[in-house]
Scaffold this motif. Structure first.
Motif, PDB file in Angstrom:
ATOM      1  N   ASP A  44      66.160  48.510  68.495  1.00 39.78           N
ATOM      2  CA  ASP A  44      65.141  48.359  69.516  1.00 39.78           C
ATOM      3  C   ASP A  44      64.897  49.711  70.187  1.00 39.78           C
ATOM      4  OD1 ASP A  44      63.368  47.079  71.244  1.00 39.78           O
ATOM      5  OD2 ASP A  44      64.951  46.740  72.735  1.00 39.78           O
ATOM      6  N   PRO A  45      63.636  50.175  70.259  1.00 41.66           N
ATOM      7  CA  PRO A  45      63.347  51.477  70.868  1.00 41.66           C
ATOM      8  C   PRO A  45      63.788  51.574  72.333  1.00 41.66           C
ATOM      9  CG  PRO A  45      61.422  50.663  69.713  1.00 41.66           C
ATOM     10  CD  PRO A  45      62.434  49.579  69.687  1.00 41.66           C
ATOM     11  N   LYS A  46      63.728  50.449  73.047  1.00 36.93           N
ATOM     12  CA  LYS A  46      64.137  50.456  74.454  1.00 36.93           C
ATOM     13  C   LYS A  46      65.628  50.769  74.575  1.00 36.93           C
ATOM     14  CE  LYS A  46      63.789  47.666  78.617  1.00 36.93           C
ATOM     15  NZ  LYS A  46      63.370  46.384  79.171  1.00 36.93           N
ATOM     16  N   LYS A  47      66.422  50.206  73.672  1.00 37.52           N
ATOM     17  CA  LYS A  47      67.865  50.451  73.675  1.00 37.52           C
ATOM     18  C   LYS A  47      68.157  51.918  73.355  1.00 37.52           C
ATOM     19  CE  LYS A  47      72.022  49.233  71.155  1.00 37.52           C
ATOM     20  NZ  LYS A  47      72.522  48.606  69.942  1.00 37.52           N
ATOM     21  N   ILE A  48      67.463  52.458  72.369  1.00 39.01           N
ATOM     22  CA  ILE A  48      67.659  53.856  71.983  1.00 39.01           C
ATOM     23  C   ILE A  48      67.272  54.774  73.142  1.00 39.01           C
ATOM     24  CG2 ILE A  48      66.859  55.684  70.434  1.00 39.01           C
ATOM     25  CD1 ILE A  48      66.481  53.542  68.293  1.00 39.01           C
ATOM     26  N   LEU A  49      66.159  54.457  73.809  1.00 41.05           N
ATOM     27  CA  LEU A  49      65.697  55.290  74.923  1.00 41.05           C
ATOM     28  C   LEU A  49      66.714  55.318  76.055  1.00 41.05           C
ATOM     29  CD1 LEU A  49      63.360  56.988  76.047  1.00 41.05           C
ATOM     30  CD2 LEU A  49      62.462  54.890  77.043  1.00 41.05           C
ATOM     31  N   THR A  50      67.260  54.172  76.415  1.00 40.10           N
ATOM     32  CA  THR A  50      68.242  54.144  77.507  1.00 40.10           C
ATOM     33  C   THR A  50      69.511  54.905  77.134  1.00 40.10           C
ATOM     34  OG1 THR A  50      69.041  51.995  76.756  1.00 40.10           O
ATOM     35  CG2 THR A  50      67.435  52.001  78.549  1.00 40.10           C
ATOM     36  N   GLU A  51      69.926  54.797  75.871  1.00 44.17           N
ATOM     37  CA  GLU A  51      71.121  55.525  75.422  1.00 44.17           C
ATOM     38  C   GLU A  51      70.882  57.032  75.428  1.00 44.17           C
ATOM     39  OE1 GLU A  51      72.068  54.039  71.565  1.00 44.17           O
ATOM     40  OE2 GLU A  51      72.922  52.170  72.325  1.00 44.17           O
ATOM     41  N   GLU A  52      69.738  57.456  74.919  1.00 41.97           N
ATOM     42  CA  GLU A  52      69.460  58.886  74.777  1.00 41.97           C
ATOM     43  C   GLU A  52      69.178  59.566  76.117  1.00 41.97           C
ATOM     44  OE1 GLU A  52      69.912  60.644  72.022  1.00 41.97           O
ATOM     45  OE2 GLU A  52      70.460  58.827  70.959  1.00 41.97           O
ATOM     46  N   LEU A  85      58.972  58.246  72.492  1.00 38.51           N
ATOM     47  CA  LEU A  85      59.747  57.005  72.518  1.00 38.51           C
ATOM     48  C   LEU A  85      59.375  56.165  73.742  1.00 38.51           C
ATOM     49  CD1 LEU A  85      61.871  55.734  70.714  1.00 38.51           C
ATOM     50  CD2 LEU A  85      63.631  56.798  72.093  1.00 38.51           C
ATOM     51  N   GLU A  86      59.145  56.821  74.877  1.00 33.70           N
ATOM     52  CA  GLU A  86      58.711  56.108  76.080  1.00 33.70           C
ATOM     53  C   GLU A  86      57.353  55.448  75.854  1.00 33.70           C
ATOM     54  OE1 GLU A  86      58.596  58.738  79.435  1.00 33.70           O
ATOM     55  OE2 GLU A  86      60.779  58.981  79.455  1.00 33.70           O
ATOM     56  N   LYS A  87      56.438  56.171  75.205  1.00 30.83           N
ATOM     57  CA  LYS A  87      55.122  55.606  74.905  1.00 30.83           C
ATOM     58  C   LYS A  87      55.255  54.382  74.004  1.00 30.83           C
ATOM     59  CE  LYS A  87      52.492  59.902  75.272  1.00 30.83           C
ATOM     60  NZ  LYS A  87      51.740  60.906  74.506  1.00 30.83           N
ATOM     61  N   ARG A  92      54.989  48.534  73.340  1.00 30.90           N
ATOM     62  CA  ARG A  92      55.608  47.251  72.981  1.00 30.90           C
ATOM     63  C   ARG A  92      55.639  46.299  74.165  1.00 30.90           C
ATOM     64  NH1 ARG A  92      60.639  46.892  69.119  1.00 30.90           N
ATOM     65  NH2 ARG A  92      59.612  47.419  67.194  1.00 30.90           N
ATOM     66  N   LYS A  93      55.908  46.848  75.348  1.00 34.79           N
ATOM     67  CA  LYS A  93      55.955  46.034  76.556  1.00 34.79           C
ATOM     68  C   LYS A  93      54.579  45.439  76.843  1.00 34.79           C
ATOM     69  CE  LYS A  93      58.025  46.381  81.127  1.00 34.79           C
ATOM     70  NZ  LYS A  93      58.578  47.293  82.124  1.00 34.79           N
ATOM     71  N   LYS A  94      53.525  46.251  76.694  1.00 32.79           N
ATOM     72  CA  LYS A  94      52.159  45.764  76.911  1.00 32.79           C
ATOM     73  C   LYS A  94      51.793  44.693  75.887  1.00 32.79           C
ATOM     74  CE  LYS A  94      50.191  49.885  79.026  1.00 32.79           C
ATOM     75  NZ  LYS A  94      49.267  51.009  78.845  1.00 32.79           N
ATOM     76  N   ARG A  95      52.207  44.927  74.641  1.00 29.89           N
ATOM     77  CA  ARG A  95      51.916  43.970  73.578  1.00 29.89           C
ATOM     78  C   ARG A  95      52.594  42.632  73.864  1.00 29.89           C
ATOM     79  NH1 ARG A  95      54.094  45.677  68.234  1.00 29.89           N
ATOM     80  NH2 ARG A  95      53.764  47.700  69.152  1.00 29.89           N
ATOM     81  N   LYS A  96      53.837  42.683  74.350  1.00 34.39           N
ATOM     82  CA  LYS A  96      54.546  41.442  74.669  1.00 34.39           C
ATOM     83  C   LYS A  96      53.888  40.724  75.830  1.00 34.39           C
ATOM     84  CE  LYS A  96      59.165  42.435  72.951  1.00 34.39           C
ATOM     85  NZ  LYS A  96      60.576  42.657  73.297  1.00 34.39           N
ATOM     86  N   SER A  97      53.472  41.466  76.853  1.00 36.96           N
ATOM     87  CA  SER A  97      52.820  40.827  77.999  1.00 36.96           C
ATOM     88  C   SER A  97      51.470  40.254  77.596  1.00 36.96           C
ATOM     89  CB  SER A  97      52.669  41.812  79.151  1.00 36.96           C
ATOM     90  OG  SER A  97      51.763  42.830  78.815  1.00 36.96           O
ATOM     91  N   ARG A  98      50.762  40.943  76.690  1.00 42.17           N
ATOM     92  CA  ARG A  98      49.487  40.436  76.195  1.00 42.17           C
ATOM     93  C   ARG A  98      49.700  39.152  75.403  1.00 42.17           C
ATOM     94  NH1 ARG A  98      47.142  44.401  72.614  1.00 42.17           N
ATOM     95  NH2 ARG A  98      47.971  45.956  74.009  1.00 42.17           N
ATOM     96  N   LYS A  99      50.763  39.084  74.645  1.00 42.17           N
ATOM     97  CA  LYS A  99      51.056  37.872  73.876  1.00 42.17           C
ATOM     98  C   LYS A  99      51.311  36.700  74.806  1.00 42.17           C
ATOM     99  CE  LYS A  99      52.957  39.736  69.604  1.00 42.17           C
ATOM    100  NZ  LYS A  99      54.143  39.866  68.773  1.00 42.17           N
TER     101      LYS A  99
END
Length: 139
Positions: A44-52, A85-87, A92-99
């Motif tokens: 998950d990109p969110k997980k990678i971003l928080t770790e990095e 990665l933030e973008k 993904r967050k916008k896509r999930k909220s749109r769904k």
């Protein structure tokens, strides 16, 4: 002797098809690094971003070469990579909220989608029902 070879998908190499050879290969650090690099692509990109974000930049990697690769306790992401990665995470967050907001579009009986239904499936309008004359002669 010939025989069939074993192909390691992570390392992209052929090995003798022997249980001991495969166990030795799969237990090696080169195989572990190759496997973690491969599996990291599907994290998950969110997980990678928080770790990095928590790590400091790796001097070896940005200098020339870091032999630890994914096992390095420092980050191998530059500032530009982290922004990309933030973008990706925001998209993904916008896509999930749109769904979540468009969830009712797949249900045809929702009020705003009744226009596309055939007449037999449209809900009954009580006003039109009052105007209908049921005293017709059939046949």
């Amino acid at each position: 002797m010939g025989g069939k070879s074993y192909y390691c998908d992570y390392c992209c190499c052929f090995l003798k098809n022997d249980l001991n050879v495969r166990k030795l290969h799969n237990g090696g650090i080169a195989h572990a690094i190759a496997k973690s690099n491969y599996l990291k692509r599907y994290e998950d990109p969110k997980k990678i971003l928080t770790e990095e974000r928590q790590k400091t930049p790796c001097k070896r990697y940005f200098g020339s070469y870091c032999k630890f690769e994914t096992y390095c306790k420092f980050t191998h992401y530059s500032g530009d990579n982290l922004r990309e990665l933030e973008k990706l995470v925001l998209a993904r967050k916008k896509r999930k909220s749109r769904k979540k907001t468009n969830k009712c579009k797949r249900w045809p009986w929702k009020t705003h989608l009744r226009k596309g239904l055939p007449p037999s499936l449209q809900p009954i309008n009580p006003e039109k029902l009052k105007q209908t004359d049921f005293e017709l002669s059939w046949g």
